[in-house]
Scaffold this motif. Sequence first.
Motif, mmCIF file in Angstrom:
data_model
loop_
_atom_site.group_PDB
_atom_site.id
_atom_site.type_symbol
_atom_site.label_atom_id
_atom_site.label_comp_id
_atom_site.label_asym_id
_atom_site.label_seq_id
_atom_site.Cartn_x
_atom_site.Cartn_y
_atom_site.Cartn_z
ATOM 1 N N TYR A 121 -4.543 61.163 31.374
ATOM 2 C CA TYR A 121 -3.713 62.353 31.529
ATOM 3 C C TYR A 121 -2.267 62.000 31.841
ATOM 4 N N ILE A 122 -1.372 62.786 31.251
ATOM 5 C CA ILE A 122 0.054 62.558 31.431
ATOM 6 C C ILE A 122 0.475 62.747 32.880
ATOM 7 N N ASP A 123 -0.237 63.599 33.623
ATOM 8 C CA ASP A 123 0.150 63.913 34.998
ATOM 9 C C ASP A 123 0.106 62.704 35.920
ATOM 10 N N ASN A 124 -0.770 61.725 35.629
ATOM 11 C CA ASN A 124 -0.793 60.497 36.439
ATOM 12 C C ASN A 124 -0.329 59.290 35.624
ATOM 13 N N GLY A 125 0.498 59.569 34.595
ATOM 14 C CA GLY A 125 1.089 58.499 33.796
ATOM 15 C C GLY A 125 0.133 57.839 32.835
ATOM 16 N N PHE A 126 -1.020 58.461 32.565
ATOM 17 C CA PHE A 126 -2.037 57.941 31.654
ATOM 18 C C PHE A 126 -2.757 56.730 32.236
ATOM 19 N N ALA A 127 -3.021 56.764 33.532
ATOM 20 C CA ALA A 127 -3.792 55.702 34.183
ATOM 21 C C ALA A 127 -5.194 55.625 33.592
ATOM 22 N N LEU A 128 -5.825 54.462 33.731
ATOM 23 C CA LEU A 128 -7.189 54.289 33.234
ATOM 24 C C LEU A 128 -8.119 55.288 33.930
ATOM 25 N N PRO A 129 -8.928 56.024 33.163
ATOM 26 C CA PRO A 129 -9.884 56.948 33.790
ATOM 27 C C PRO A 129 -10.864 56.189 34.685
ATOM 28 N N PRO A 130 -11.419 56.859 35.698
ATOM 29 C CA PRO A 130 -12.374 56.192 36.590
ATOM 30 C C PRO A 130 -13.591 55.662 35.832
ATOM 31 N N VAL A 131 -14.169 54.594 36.345
ATOM 32 C CA VAL A 131 -15.350 54.008 35.720
ATOM 33 C C VAL A 131 -16.480 55.034 35.602
ATOM 34 N N SER A 132 -16.550 55.946 36.564
ATOM 35 C CA SER A 132 -17.594 56.973 36.521
ATOM 36 C C SER A 132 -17.503 57.820 35.257
ATOM 37 N N GLU A 133 -16.280 58.016 34.736
ATOM 38 C CA GLU A 133 -16.112 58.780 33.501
ATOM 39 C C GLU A 133 -16.585 57.966 32.295
ATOM 40 N N PHE A 134 -16.360 56.651 32.323
ATOM 41 C CA PHE A 134 -16.894 55.790 31.272
ATOM 42 C C PHE A 134 -18.417 55.841 31.262
ATOM 43 N N GLU A 135 -19.005 55.787 32.448
ATOM 44 C CA GLU A 135 -20.464 55.758 32.576
ATOM 45 C C GLU A 135 -21.106 56.968 31.892
ATOM 46 N N ALA B 16 -12.219 46.700 37.456
ATOM 47 C CA ALA B 16 -13.215 47.765 37.285
ATOM 48 C C ALA B 16 -13.817 47.722 35.879
ATOM 49 N N LEU B 17 -12.977 47.471 34.884
ATOM 50 C CA LEU B 17 -13.482 47.335 33.513
ATOM 51 C C LEU B 17 -14.413 46.132 33.380
ATOM 52 N N LYS B 18 -14.044 45.044 34.032
ATOM 53 C CA LYS B 18 -14.883 43.842 33.991
ATOM 54 C C LYS B 18 -16.289 44.155 34.487
ATOM 55 N N GLU B 19 -16.390 44.803 35.625
ATOM 56 C CA GLU B 19 -17.705 45.113 36.191
ATOM 57 C C GLU B 19 -18.489 46.040 35.273
ATOM 58 N N LEU B 20 -17.817 47.003 34.662
ATOM 59 C CA LEU B 20 -18.478 47.938 33.757
ATOM 60 C C LEU B 20 -19.012 47.214 32.526
ATOM 61 N N VAL B 21 -18.199 46.345 31.945
ATOM 62 C CA VAL B 21 -18.571 45.607 30.738
ATOM 63 C C VAL B 21 -19.765 44.693 31.014
ATOM 64 N N LEU B 22 -19.742 44.008 32.145
ATOM 65 C CA LEU B 22 -20.848 43.115 32.482
ATOM 66 C C LEU B 22 -22.118 43.908 32.791
#
Length: 409
Positions: free
Chosen positions: A143-157, A187-193
């Motif tokens: 989202y543009i409101d937070n500068g397009f930060a990476l979404p939380p891992v929970s959203e990936f899940e 956080a991405l590393k842990e999700l990928v593994l």
Amino acid sequence: MPKISDKGQRMPASPIRKLTPYADKAKQDGKKVYHLNIGQPDIATPDGMLSAIKNIDFKVWAYTPSEGTLSYRKKLTEYYNKIGYGITPDDIIVTTGGSEAITIAMMACLDSGDEVIIPEPFYANYNGFASQGDIVVKPILSYIDNGFALPPVSEFEKLITEKTKAIIICNPNNPTGYLYSKEEMDALKELVLKHDLYLFSDEAYREFCYDGRTFISPMHLDGLEENVVVMDTVSKRYSACGARLGCMITKNKELRTTALKFAQARLSAGMVEQIAGEAAVDTPDSYFEAVNKEYTSRRDTLVAALNKMDGVYCPNPGGAFYVVAKLPIDNADKFCQWMLETFSLNNETVMMAPATGFYSTPGAGANEVRMAYVLNNDDLAKAMACLEEALKVYPGRTVGSEQLSVGSL
């Protein structure tokens, strides 16, 4: 008449180039067009690359090895190991541009119907490359409101299924300029593994990090050796977009062997380009320091001008040379076309890329545009003056959720 393939009909048009006919018409009508739509730098290509081409001396313009010449891969290894990747020449496959690195990676890692998760907005051609391979893109909104930060891992899940095979990141990001933090990469590393996924890392803008911020690659993270695929290009780093020279890097030997089969099928990358690319690795640090300083100045000019405009918001990017800005407009596609077809200030207008083409989620980015700050500061200032005046008279201008009529402007 024979029928066009379903795949061909599904293939999306480029949001970066689809308005080109309107820009061409504007120029034919005598208008000056400020091109903020495409990441074509105006920075000079390093002298070393150009000299290497001018001094070429061969009798036969021959094929090169499908994985790239050994001399170029050795030189690339010097470059990547200088920034801590710990690779060998055997970990590299030289490609025809970064685009081919992406397509080969996709073909080698994903089957028809497999899913890849991509934070959006994302580089529009990921959609096209996935379409070619019948791969399903699962977008996850930033989202543009937070500068397009990476979404939380929970959203990936929430998106991961048995068909999920990979995640793609572009860091620093095209189109937003967002630079992922160490915490986000961990956080991405842990999700990928956890889910045994591939992590594709598009690093075309690695050199373009601002304000003393640090670039973190998945190659810097221990334990991801079998999962990471780096996709890279000389296009932006050396202002050599026309060279069409890139590479794919992985420490996963089985994947590298598989990817090589796709490389063999297209024969080889160009010999002349690899000669130039080899010379490019010796480009002095002073070149990049000057370029970084110039792009920082351009970013500051563009972002400041945008945020001074009524109803406009643009986050300050940490890298690359793009911004995504939210404008007080009803429809970015209509607005960008209107700018080229109808509007001019002192016989000048601006070409931008509608952000809708960088999203897969229907309706997302409808009031956003991507701009590339690849023009000098004077031209950027003139382009922003033009945009500001255009927003005042655009028939589809909105204030909050209310659309203004033409007569109220």
